[in-house]
Motif scaffolding. Sequence first.
Motif, PDB file in Angstrom:
ATOM      1  N   ASN A   1      33.261  36.809  37.652  1.00  0.00           N
ATOM      2  CA  ASN A   1      34.224  36.020  38.402  1.00  0.00           C
ATOM      3  C   ASN A   1      35.204  35.422  37.407  1.00  0.00           C
ATOM      4  OD1 ASN A   1      33.062  36.249  41.067  1.00  0.00           O
ATOM      5  ND2 ASN A   1      31.411  34.949  40.316  1.00  0.00           N
ATOM      6  N   VAL A   2      36.476  35.382  37.796  1.00  0.00           N
ATOM      7  CA  VAL A   2      37.492  34.733  36.980  1.00  0.00           C
ATOM      8  C   VAL A   2      38.179  33.691  37.845  1.00  0.00           C
ATOM      9  CG1 VAL A   2      39.603  35.009  35.609  1.00  0.00           C
ATOM     10  CG2 VAL A   2      37.851  36.801  35.560  1.00  0.00           C
ATOM     11  N   VAL A   3      38.190  32.464  37.339  1.00  0.00           N
ATOM     12  CA  VAL A   3      38.834  31.348  38.023  1.00  0.00           C
ATOM     13  C   VAL A   3      39.857  30.764  37.059  1.00  0.00           C
ATOM     14  CG1 VAL A   3      38.508  29.091  39.113  1.00  0.00           C
ATOM     15  CG2 VAL A   3      36.722  30.840  39.315  1.00  0.00           C
ATOM     16  N   VAL A   4      41.073  30.582  37.543  1.00  0.00           N
ATOM     17  CA  VAL A   4      42.125  29.949  36.746  1.00  0.00           C
ATOM     18  C   VAL A   4      42.528  28.669  37.455  1.00  0.00           C
ATOM     19  CG1 VAL A   4      44.436  30.168  35.755  1.00  0.00           C
ATOM     20  CG2 VAL A   4      42.987  32.183  35.961  1.00  0.00           C
ATOM     21  N   THR A   5      42.743  27.621  36.690  1.00  0.00           N
ATOM     22  CA  THR A   5      43.218  26.371  37.258  1.00  0.00           C
ATOM     23  C   THR A   5      44.402  25.878  36.445  1.00  0.00           C
ATOM     24  OG1 THR A   5      42.572  24.168  38.034  1.00  0.00           O
ATOM     25  CG2 THR A   5      41.556  24.950  35.993  1.00  0.00           C
TER      26      THR A   5
ATOM     27  N   GLN B   1      47.464  40.743  38.789  1.00  0.00           N
ATOM     28  CA  GLN B   1      47.767  42.087  39.278  1.00  0.00           C
ATOM     29  C   GLN B   1      47.452  43.132  38.212  1.00  0.00           C
ATOM     30  OE1 GLN B   1      51.889  41.281  40.483  1.00  0.00           O
ATOM     31  NE2 GLN B   1      51.286  41.640  42.605  1.00  0.00           N
ATOM     32  N   ARG B   2      47.776  42.821  36.959  1.00  0.00           N
ATOM     33  CA  ARG B   2      47.471  43.748  35.869  1.00  0.00           C
ATOM     34  C   ARG B   2      45.967  43.900  35.658  1.00  0.00           C
ATOM     35  NH1 ARG B   2      51.682  42.143  31.217  1.00  0.00           N
ATOM     36  NH2 ARG B   2      50.373  43.530  29.988  1.00  0.00           N
ATOM     37  N   MET B   3      45.199  42.895  36.073  1.00  0.00           N
ATOM     38  CA  MET B   3      43.739  42.970  36.006  1.00  0.00           C
ATOM     39  C   MET B   3      43.164  43.738  37.201  1.00  0.00           C
ATOM     40  SD  MET B   3      42.987  38.992  34.955  1.00  0.00           S
ATOM     41  CE  MET B   3      41.202  39.107  34.769  1.00  0.00           C
ATOM     42  N   ASN B   4      44.044  44.153  38.109  1.00  0.00           N
ATOM     43  CA  ASN B   4      43.643  44.850  39.343  1.00  0.00           C
ATOM     44  C   ASN B   4      42.715  44.010  40.207  1.00  0.00           C
ATOM     45  OD1 ASN B   4      45.131  47.272  38.868  1.00  0.00           O
ATOM     46  ND2 ASN B   4      43.592  47.826  37.343  1.00  0.00           N
ATOM     47  N   ARG B   5      43.064  42.731  40.327  1.00  0.00           N
ATOM     48  CA  ARG B   5      42.270  41.819  41.146  1.00  0.00           C
ATOM     49  C   ARG B   5      43.086  41.333  42.327  1.00  0.00           C
ATOM     50  NH1 ARG B   5      37.551  39.021  38.602  1.00  0.00           N
ATOM     51  NH2 ARG B   5      37.055  40.266  36.773  1.00  0.00           N
ATOM     52  N   LYS B   6      42.376  41.069  43.401  1.00  0.00           N
ATOM     53  CA  LYS B   6      42.988  40.429  44.560  1.00  0.00           C
ATOM     54  C   LYS B   6      43.081  38.944  44.229  1.00  0.00           C
ATOM     55  CE  LYS B   6      40.970  43.850  47.570  1.00  0.00           C
ATOM     56  NZ  LYS B   6      39.881  44.143  48.486  1.00  0.00           N
ATOM     57  N   ILE B   7      44.250  38.358  44.467  1.00  0.00           N
ATOM     58  CA  ILE B   7      44.507  37.000  44.011  1.00  0.00           C
ATOM     59  C   ILE B   7      44.422  36.026  45.175  1.00  0.00           C
ATOM     60  CG2 ILE B   7      46.154  35.498  42.842  1.00  0.00           C
ATOM     61  CD1 ILE B   7      47.317  38.267  41.713  1.00  0.00           C
ATOM     62  N   LEU B   8      43.631  34.976  44.973  1.00  0.00           N
ATOM     63  CA  LEU B   8      43.438  33.942  45.983  1.00  0.00           C
ATOM     64  C   LEU B   8      43.908  32.606  45.427  1.00  0.00           C
ATOM     65  CD1 LEU B   8      39.761  34.875  46.951  1.00  0.00           C
ATOM     66  CD2 LEU B   8      41.850  35.611  48.109  1.00  0.00           C
ATOM     67  N   PHE B   9      44.857  31.968  46.096  1.00  0.00           N
ATOM     68  CA  PHE B   9      45.261  30.604  45.774  1.00  0.00           C
ATOM     69  C   PHE B   9      44.475  29.687  46.687  1.00  0.00           C
ATOM     70  CE2 PHE B   9      49.923  31.208  44.143  1.00  0.00           C
ATOM     71  CZ  PHE B   9      49.453  31.855  43.024  1.00  0.00           C
ATOM     72  N   MET B  10      43.767  28.724  46.114  1.00  0.00           N
ATOM     73  CA  MET B  10      42.908  27.849  46.903  1.00  0.00           C
ATOM     74  C   MET B  10      43.204  26.379  46.670  1.00  0.00           C
ATOM     75  SD  MET B  10      39.197  29.631  46.732  1.00  0.00           S
ATOM     76  CE  MET B  10      38.938  31.220  47.481  1.00  0.00           C
ATOM     77  N   GLY B  11      43.388  25.653  47.770  1.00  0.00           N
ATOM     78  CA  GLY B  11      43.570  24.212  47.711  1.00  0.00           C
ATOM     79  C   GLY B  11      44.822  23.766  48.444  1.00  0.00           C
TER      80      GLY B  11
ATOM     81  N   LEU C   1      40.616  37.209  41.692  1.00  0.00           N
ATOM     82  CA  LEU C   1      41.050  36.169  40.769  1.00  0.00           C
ATOM     83  C   LEU C   1      41.278  34.934  41.632  1.00  0.00           C
ATOM     84  CD1 LEU C   1      42.095  35.074  38.041  1.00  0.00           C
ATOM     85  CD2 LEU C   1      44.369  35.864  38.741  1.00  0.00           C
ATOM     86  N   ILE C   2      40.483  33.915  41.391  1.00  0.00           N
ATOM     87  CA  ILE C   2      40.613  32.662  42.139  1.00  0.00           C
ATOM     88  C   ILE C   2      41.495  31.718  41.330  1.00  0.00           C
ATOM     89  CG2 ILE C   2      39.385  30.639  43.009  1.00  0.00           C
ATOM     90  CD1 ILE C   2      36.943  32.509  43.421  1.00  0.00           C
ATOM     91  N   VAL C   3      42.565  31.256  41.955  1.00  0.00           N
ATOM     92  CA  VAL C   3      43.445  30.265  41.342  1.00  0.00           C
ATOM     93  C   VAL C   3      43.210  28.986  42.132  1.00  0.00           C
ATOM     94  CG1 VAL C   3      45.797  29.702  40.661  1.00  0.00           C
ATOM     95  CG2 VAL C   3      45.078  32.110  40.796  1.00  0.00           C
TER      96      VAL C   3
ATOM     97  N   PRO D   1      26.713  32.045  34.402  1.00  0.00           N
ATOM     98  CA  PRO D   1      27.014  31.631  33.023  1.00  0.00           C
ATOM     99  C   PRO D   1      28.057  32.499  32.314  1.00  0.00           C
ATOM    100  CG  PRO D   1      24.668  31.564  33.407  1.00  0.00           C
ATOM    101  CD  PRO D   1      25.284  32.202  34.637  1.00  0.00           C
ATOM    102  N   ASP D   2      28.161  33.781  32.662  1.00  0.00           N
ATOM    103  CA  ASP D   2      29.122  34.648  31.970  1.00  0.00           C
ATOM    104  C   ASP D   2      30.479  34.720  32.662  1.00  0.00           C
ATOM    105  OD1 ASP D   2      28.094  36.052  34.143  1.00  0.00           O
ATOM    106  OD2 ASP D   2      28.177  37.996  33.128  1.00  0.00           O
ATOM    107  N   ASP D   3      30.667  33.983  33.766  1.00  0.00           N
ATOM    108  CA  ASP D   3      31.959  33.960  34.439  1.00  0.00           C
ATOM    109  C   ASP D   3      33.002  33.295  33.557  1.00  0.00           C
ATOM    110  OD1 ASP D   3      30.994  35.266  36.682  1.00  0.00           O
ATOM    111  OD2 ASP D   3      30.655  33.428  37.815  1.00  0.00           O
ATOM    112  N   VAL D   4      34.259  33.557  33.855  1.00  0.00           N
ATOM    113  CA  VAL D   4      35.363  33.062  33.044  1.00  0.00           C
ATOM    114  C   VAL D   4      36.135  32.011  33.838  1.00  0.00           C
ATOM    115  CG1 VAL D   4      37.474  33.698  31.822  1.00  0.00           C
ATOM    116  CG2 VAL D   4      35.541  35.303  31.903  1.00  0.00           C
ATOM    117  N   ILE D   5      36.238  30.812  33.276  1.00  0.00           N
ATOM    118  CA  ILE D   5      37.021  29.730  33.870  1.00  0.00           C
ATOM    119  C   ILE D   5      38.135  29.409  32.878  1.00  0.00           C
ATOM    120  CG2 ILE D   5      36.994  27.431  34.904  1.00  0.00           C
ATOM    121  CD1 ILE D   5      34.976  29.408  36.188  1.00  0.00           C
ATOM    122  N   ILE D   6      39.381  29.545  33.317  1.00  0.00           N
ATOM    123  CA  ILE D   6      40.526  29.355  32.440  1.00  0.00           C
ATOM    124  C   ILE D   6      41.295  28.111  32.887  1.00  0.00           C
ATOM    125  CG2 ILE D   6      42.706  30.340  31.627  1.00  0.00           C
ATOM    126  CD1 ILE D   6      41.430  33.140  32.311  1.00  0.00           C
TER     127      ILE D   6
END
Length: 160
Positions: free
Chosen positions: A37-41, A58-68, A114-116, A142-147
């Motif tokens: 999982n990749v989460v960007v904030t 998009q370059r990561m070939n992920r569906k992008i979700l804006f949340m909040g 990709l969760i934003v 534990p191995d998920d990426v939070i940016i």
Amino acid sequence: MISDSTYAPDARKMPSENVAKEMLREVMLDIDSTNKNVVVTTFSSHIARLKSIVEFGQRMNRKILFMGRSMAKYVKAAEATGIAKFTNKVEVLKYSGQIKRKLKKISGERGKYLIVATGHQGEPNSILTELAADKLPFQLEPDDVIIFSSTVIPNEENRK
């Protein structure tokens, strides 16, 4: 007009958004995010940063979700004023019920989204805060990426 800048009293030069974009590109595209999982904030109001996040997502070939709620508010304003066009590139989820349903649906699809999310300053009830506290139907591993693509607003609560 009334204007304020968090770091106005600091006698230093801040790097341009191009520098921040390149750093974000390196983090998002150079990490191994396979089956993670990749989460960007970031700041919901930072439309240029959101545009960069979408580009790299998009370059990561992920569906992008804006949340909040604040994310939805600023995206709507950016589109209404012609500053940005996120339609057809992202799914915007504003309300708690929408977010919970979507997270429940995608919880087993690691590596596809990709969760934003709101919450880069640890705001109570923000999406990232609730994800971290296991209050949403989505398990971070534990191995998920939070940016965090933001700086800390220098106040006592955020320092803690």
